[in-house]
Design a protein around this motif. Structure first.
Motif, PDB file in Angstrom:
ATOM      1  N   GLY A  10       0.793  -1.219   0.000  1.00 47.05           N
ATOM      2  CA  GLY A  10       0.000   0.000   0.000  1.00 47.05           C
ATOM      3  C   GLY A  10       0.827   1.271   0.000  1.00 47.05           C
ATOM      4  N   ALA A  11       0.447   2.182   0.914  1.00 42.74           N
ATOM      5  CA  ALA A  11       1.029   3.520   0.934  1.00 42.74           C
ATOM      6  C   ALA A  11       2.519   3.514   1.254  1.00 42.74           C
ATOM      7  CB  ALA A  11       0.296   4.381   1.958  1.00 42.74           C
ATOM      8  N   GLY A  12       2.930   2.559   2.060  1.00 44.51           N
ATOM      9  CA  GLY A  12       4.359   2.428   2.336  1.00 44.51           C
ATOM     10  C   GLY A  12       4.925   3.488   3.270  1.00 44.51           C
ATOM     11  N   SER A  13       4.122   3.980   4.207  1.00 47.08           N
ATOM     12  CA  SER A  13       4.691   5.002   5.106  1.00 47.08           C
ATOM     13  C   SER A  13       5.740   4.398   6.035  1.00 47.08           C
ATOM     14  CB  SER A  13       3.594   5.712   5.894  1.00 47.08           C
ATOM     15  OG  SER A  13       3.000   4.857   6.844  1.00 47.08           O
ATOM     16  N   ASN A  14       5.559   3.152   6.449  1.00 54.42           N
ATOM     17  CA  ASN A  14       6.614   2.498   7.245  1.00 54.42           C
ATOM     18  C   ASN A  14       7.866   2.267   6.403  1.00 54.42           C
ATOM     19  OD1 ASN A  14       5.881   1.749  10.114  1.00 54.42           O
ATOM     20  ND2 ASN A  14       4.019   1.161   9.014  1.00 54.42           N
ATOM     21  N   ALA A  88       6.181  -4.514   5.553  1.00 55.14           N
ATOM     22  CA  ALA A  88       5.670  -3.214   6.009  1.00 55.14           C
ATOM     23  C   ALA A  88       4.326  -2.967   5.326  1.00 55.14           C
ATOM     24  CB  ALA A  88       6.664  -2.107   5.676  1.00 55.14           C
ATOM     25  N   GLY A  89       3.257  -3.440   5.960  1.00 53.91           N
ATOM     26  CA  GLY A  89       1.948  -3.335   5.332  1.00 53.91           C
ATOM     27  C   GLY A  89       1.854  -4.250   4.133  1.00 53.91           C
ATOM     28  N   MET A  91       0.129  -7.164   2.702  1.00 53.17           N
ATOM     29  CA  MET A  91      -1.168  -7.701   3.108  1.00 53.17           C
ATOM     30  C   MET A  91      -1.505  -9.065   2.488  1.00 53.17           C
ATOM     31  SD  MET A  91      -1.716  -5.418   5.309  1.00 53.17           S
ATOM     32  CE  MET A  91      -3.394  -5.520   5.941  1.00 53.17           C
ATOM     33  N   ILE A 109       5.844  -5.620  10.972  1.00 55.34           N
ATOM     34  CA  ILE A 109       5.258  -4.685  11.942  1.00 55.34           C
ATOM     35  C   ILE A 109       3.753  -4.868  11.923  1.00 55.34           C
ATOM     36  CG2 ILE A 109       5.168  -2.689  10.344  1.00 55.34           C
ATOM     37  CD1 ILE A 109       5.945  -1.082  13.077  1.00 55.34           C
ATOM     38  N   HIS A 110       3.194  -4.948  13.119  1.00 53.11           N
ATOM     39  CA  HIS A 110       1.765  -5.213  13.263  1.00 53.11           C
ATOM     40  C   HIS A 110       1.158  -4.126  14.158  1.00 53.11           C
ATOM     41  CE1 HIS A 110      -1.892  -7.572  13.392  1.00 53.11           C
ATOM     42  NE2 HIS A 110      -1.956  -7.313  14.686  1.00 53.11           N
ATOM     43  N   PRO A 111      -0.038  -3.612  13.765  1.00 52.13           N
ATOM     44  CA  PRO A 111      -0.604  -2.474  14.500  1.00 52.13           C
ATOM     45  C   PRO A 111      -1.418  -2.871  15.733  1.00 52.13           C
ATOM     46  CG  PRO A 111      -1.915  -2.894  12.547  1.00 52.13           C
ATOM     47  CD  PRO A 111      -0.783  -3.894  12.524  1.00 52.13           C
ATOM     48  N   LEU A 172       0.133   4.574  13.830  1.00 49.95           N
ATOM     49  CA  LEU A 172       1.018   4.622  12.658  1.00 49.95           C
ATOM     50  C   LEU A 172       2.219   5.534  12.921  1.00 49.95           C
ATOM     51  CD1 LEU A 172       1.286   3.471   9.768  1.00 49.95           C
ATOM     52  CD2 LEU A 172       0.063   5.497   8.947  1.00 49.95           C
ATOM     53  N   GLU A 175       4.546   3.644  14.864  1.00 53.29           N
ATOM     54  CA  GLU A 175       5.211   2.630  14.027  1.00 53.29           C
ATOM     55  C   GLU A 175       6.438   3.222  13.339  1.00 53.29           C
ATOM     56  OE1 GLU A 175       2.664   0.233  11.416  1.00 53.29           O
ATOM     57  OE2 GLU A 175       0.929   0.856  12.596  1.00 53.29           O
TER      58      GLU A 175
HETATM   59  C1  GAR Z   1       0.519  -0.286   9.118  1.00 47.67           C
HETATM   60  O1  GAR Z   1      -0.304   0.197  10.150  1.00 47.67           O
HETATM   61  C2  GAR Z   1       0.963  -1.709   9.411  1.00 47.67           C
HETATM   62  O2  GAR Z   1       1.229  -1.941  10.780  1.00 47.67           O
HETATM   63  C3  GAR Z   1      -0.253  -2.463   8.971  1.00 47.67           C
HETATM   64  O3  GAR Z   1      -0.666  -1.834   7.787  1.00 47.67           O
HETATM   65  C4  GAR Z   1      -0.286  -0.461   7.827  1.00 47.67           C
HETATM   66  C5  GAR Z   1       0.534  -0.167   6.596  1.00 47.67           C
HETATM   67  O4  GAR Z   1       0.772   1.219   6.458  1.00 47.67           O
HETATM   68  N1  GAR Z   1       0.082  -3.840   8.763  1.00 47.67           N
HETATM   69  C6  GAR Z   1      -0.779  -4.842   8.926  1.00 47.67           C
HETATM   70  O5  GAR Z   1      -1.935  -4.680   9.250  1.00 47.67           O
HETATM   71  C7  GAR Z   1      -0.201  -6.217   8.658  1.00 47.67           C
HETATM   72  N2  GAR Z   1      -1.181  -7.215   8.861  1.00 47.67           N
HETATM   73  P1  GAR Z   1       1.947   1.741   5.503  1.00 47.67           P
HETATM   74  O6  GAR Z   1       1.753   1.073   4.138  1.00 47.67           O
HETATM   75  O7  GAR Z   1       1.712   3.214   5.414  1.00 47.67           O
HETATM   76  O8  GAR Z   1       3.265   1.382   6.128  1.00 47.67           O
END
Ligand code: GAR
Length: 193
Positions: A10-14, A88-89, A91, A109-111, A172, A175
């Motif tokens: 996704g967005a990849g902020s981590n 990192a996100g 899914m 990383i798990h929220p 987040l 994180e």
């Molecule tokens: C983050 O909150 C991560 O912990 C979560 O998805 C988000 C991704 O954000 N991960 C999960 O839920 C894994 N099962 P990001 O793409 O902005 O990093």
């Protein structure tokens, strides 16, 4: 420096936080590759803008054959001489094909404050339970989803009026501090520093 690949969906902020932190002169790791299973993931352009190589390996053409999708990912990881994977996100559930190959060298990383709330909808579940705090966890990946050994955690308060959205944003932000710190400690450990 330890050669790290970050897997995103996704967005990849981590991922961005991990890349930014490793641009310090004394960084212990280097993000050498970003892999996404979604060619539309916003994080791909972010990684490229930071000068990091990216590859999108769409899972859809593989249908139910998760291991074949992972074999293509594995080939990219090998081509880039990757030593450690940071999810990192990302899914997609991983199969033993990748999990076993990277045992002890794959972080996620798990929220939530594991072992509470593995899986999805962590923030709604924490609010529903009336918890006083939430947070995030960095752990090693094993076959059981969100079950691997915990490396580090960061708690954040839950405040009156929180919704899953406001809480997700607070977690987040935590994180983005936790993951680079936990990955750096992990790299120091595997290099015996
Ligand atoms: C983050 O909150 C991560 O912990 C979560 O998805 C988000 C991704 O954000 N991960 C999960 O839920 C894994 N099962 P990001 O793409 O902005 O990093």
């Amino acid at each position: 420096r330890v050669r790290v690949a970050v897997l995103i969906s996704g967005a990849g902020s981590n991922m961005a936080a991990l890349i930014d932190a490793c641009q310090a002169a004394d960084a212990l790791y280097e993000v050498v590759l970003v892999v996404s299973n979604d060619p539309e993931a916003g994080g791909l352009a972010v990684a490229r803008s930071k000068g990091v190589a990216t590859v999108a390996i769409d899972h859809k053409p593989f249908g139910k054959d998760r291991a074949a999708h992972e074999a293509d990912i594995q080939a990219e990881l090998e081509a880039a001489s990757v030593e450690v994977i940071a999810l990192a996100g990302y899914m997609r559930l991983l199969t033993p094909f990748l999990v076993n190959r990277w045992e002890g060298r794959m972080l996620n990383i798990h929220p939530s404050l594991l072992p509470k709330y593995p899986g999805l909808d962590t923030h709604a579940r924490a609010l529903e339970a009336g918890d006083a705090e939430a947070g995030c966890t960095v752990h090693l990946v094993t076959e059981g989803v969100d079950e691997g050994p915990i490396l580090d955690q960061q708690a954040v308060p839950i405040v009156a009026g929180d919704t899953p959205r406001t809480l997700a944003q607070r977690v987040l932000t935590a994180e983005h501090g936790l993951y680079p710190r936990a990955l750096a400690s992990f790299c120091a450990r595997i290099r015996n520093l």
